[in-house]
Design an enzyme around this catalytic site. Structure first.
Site, PDB file in Angstrom:
ATOM      1  N   LYS A   1     -20.452   7.735  -0.693  1.00 25.42           N
ATOM      2  CA  LYS A   1     -21.273   8.710  -1.402  1.00 25.42           C
ATOM      3  C   LYS A   1     -22.651   8.114  -1.673  1.00 25.42           C
ATOM      4  O   LYS A   1     -22.775   6.996  -2.169  1.00 25.42           O
ATOM      5  CB  LYS A   1     -20.636   9.114  -2.728  1.00 25.42           C
TER       6      LYS A   1
ATOM      7  N   ASP B   1     -24.548  13.363  -2.329  1.00 25.23           N
ATOM      8  CA  ASP B   1     -24.294  14.001  -3.627  1.00 25.23           C
ATOM      9  C   ASP B   1     -25.639  14.379  -4.258  1.00 25.23           C
ATOM     10  O   ASP B   1     -26.155  13.682  -5.124  1.00 25.23           O
ATOM     11  CB  ASP B   1     -23.519  13.036  -4.524  1.00 25.23           C
TER      12      ASP B   1
ATOM     13  N   LYS C   1     -26.416  17.768  -5.356  1.00 21.99           N
ATOM     14  CA  LYS C   1     -26.282  18.863  -6.328  1.00 21.99           C
ATOM     15  C   LYS C   1     -27.432  19.857  -6.234  1.00 21.99           C
ATOM     16  O   LYS C   1     -28.156  20.123  -7.207  1.00 21.99           O
ATOM     17  CB  LYS C   1     -26.159  18.305  -7.754  1.00 21.99           C
ATOM     18  N   LEU C   2     -27.580  20.444  -5.072  1.00 23.87           N
ATOM     19  CA  LEU C   2     -28.697  21.354  -4.835  1.00 23.87           C
ATOM     20  C   LEU C   2     -28.569  22.619  -5.679  1.00 23.87           C
ATOM     21  O   LEU C   2     -27.490  23.178  -5.849  1.00 23.87           O
ATOM     22  CB  LEU C   2     -28.761  21.737  -3.360  1.00 23.87           C
TER      23      LEU C   2
ATOM     24  N   ASP D   1     -31.444  25.963  -6.194  1.00 22.70           N
ATOM     25  CA  ASP D   1     -32.797  26.489  -6.043  1.00 22.70           C
ATOM     26  C   ASP D   1     -32.677  27.923  -5.559  1.00 22.70           C
ATOM     27  O   ASP D   1     -31.576  28.489  -5.527  1.00 22.70           O
ATOM     28  CB  ASP D   1     -33.585  25.622  -5.045  1.00 22.70           C
ATOM     29  N   ILE D   2     -33.799  28.519  -5.169  1.00 25.49           N
ATOM     30  CA  ILE D   2     -33.738  29.863  -4.620  1.00 25.49           C
ATOM     31  C   ILE D   2     -32.958  29.822  -3.305  1.00 25.49           C
ATOM     32  O   ILE D   2     -32.832  28.772  -2.665  1.00 25.49           O
ATOM     33  CB  ILE D   2     -35.140  30.461  -4.421  1.00 25.49           C
TER      34      ILE D   2
ATOM     35  N   THR E   1     -18.381  15.566 -15.097  1.00 28.77           N
ATOM     36  CA  THR E   1     -17.359  14.838 -15.846  1.00 28.77           C
ATOM     37  C   THR E   1     -17.919  14.128 -17.072  1.00 28.77           C
ATOM     38  O   THR E   1     -17.155  13.613 -17.892  1.00 28.77           O
ATOM     39  CB  THR E   1     -16.641  13.810 -14.949  1.00 28.77           C
TER      40      THR E   1
ATOM     41  N   ARG F   1     -11.130   5.912 -12.897  1.00 28.29           N
ATOM     42  CA  ARG F   1     -11.171   4.530 -13.362  1.00 28.29           C
ATOM     43  C   ARG F   1      -9.796   3.897 -13.144  1.00 28.29           C
ATOM     44  O   ARG F   1      -8.794   4.431 -13.626  1.00 28.29           O
ATOM     45  CB  ARG F   1     -11.532   4.467 -14.854  1.00 28.29           C
TER      46      ARG F   1
ATOM     47  N   ARG G   1     -18.574   2.093  -9.751  1.00 25.71           N
ATOM     48  CA  ARG G   1     -18.720   0.813 -10.441  1.00 25.71           C
ATOM     49  C   ARG G   1     -17.518  -0.126 -10.296  1.00 25.71           C
ATOM     50  O   ARG G   1     -17.703  -1.322 -10.061  1.00 25.71           O
ATOM     51  CB  ARG G   1     -19.034   1.044 -11.927  1.00 25.71           C
TER      52      ARG G   1
END
Length: 232
Positions: free
Chosen positions: A32, A60, A62-63, A65-66, A115, A176, A206
């Site tokens: 990602k 990733d 996260k679009l 818009d118009i 999240t 996690r 992480r």
């Protein structure tokens, strides 16, 4: 349904990301690339290089818009050969994204509720539903519009699976491994719990990229995933 591990390359530079990929070797095939690396670390070029090397890439971004902007943006990402792309799960954005991805191998994912958000955060944002209620609404809309999957907390995975059926991917961040800290996530789960709940893809960043031995950390998570009932 088999489950897949996605390693989030949440680092600042392309060099750092390439070091993680090299350390992981053949252990992981799906990566990602989010805001941090995409905008600050030559992430688009890195993604193309990973794809050329036979890896799968999940942008990733996260679009939202118009319609025309989303459609053209998704078509451009599809042209890279990317495997996955996120858009916010607003109906018009998802419909435009489906048009942009048409004829490609790109899986469009609708992001339901982040999240890092709980019921209080959802209320503060102005929604008249709790987090679970908003996830339910977005999941049903994603199913009806025909995107390839949704992004949701593992805590909602079982509920979402009941809404979208077996065909759609359910990608769960906030994973996690047992015994690790939650960080800035509010709705987290272990890999085994998430798979048992119905998730198809687990995003881990992480706990792997910051590990002294990323490959060993990834293998431990894969072992933990294999204990989920959907892989048994």
């Amino acid at each position: 349904m088999g489950a897949h591990l996605i390693v989030g390359l949440d680092v600042d530079t392309r060099g750092e990301a390439e070091a993680v990929v090299e350390a992981l070797g053949e252990t992981v095939s799906l990566y990602k690339i989010g805001y941090q690396l995409f905008y600050g670390g030559d992430g688009l070029a890195l993604g193309k290089a990973l794809i050329a090397a036979g890896k799968q890439v999940f942008f990733d971004l996260k679009l939202l818009d118009i319609d025309n902007t989303v459609e053209k943006g998704v078509a451009a990402v599809a042209g890279t050969g990317a495997a996955m792309l996120t858009v916010h799960a607003y109906p018009k954005a998802m419909k435009a994204a489906v048009r942009g991805a048409e004829g490609s191998g790109l899986t469009v994912l609708g992001v339901t509720v982040l999240t890092s958000m709980d019921d209080a955060d959802v209320a503060e944002a102005g929604y008249g539903r709790d987090a679970a209620g908003l996830v339910m609404l977005r999941a049903a809309q994603a199913r009806d519009i025909g995107v390839g999957g949704v992004v949701a907390s593992a805590h909602e995975a079982e509920m979402v699976r009941g809404i979208v059926g077996e065909r759609l991917a359910i990608v769960t961040p906030g994973i996690r491994p047992s015994g690790s800290a939650a960080g800035d996530q509010k709705r987290v789960m272990t890999p085994r719990e998430a798979i048992a709940a119905g998730a198809s893809h687990l995003v881990v960043a992480r706990p792997i990229v910051a590990a002294s031995d990323p490959a060993a950390a990834a293998r431990a998570i894969l072992d933990e995933m294999s204990g989920g009932t959907r892989l048994a």
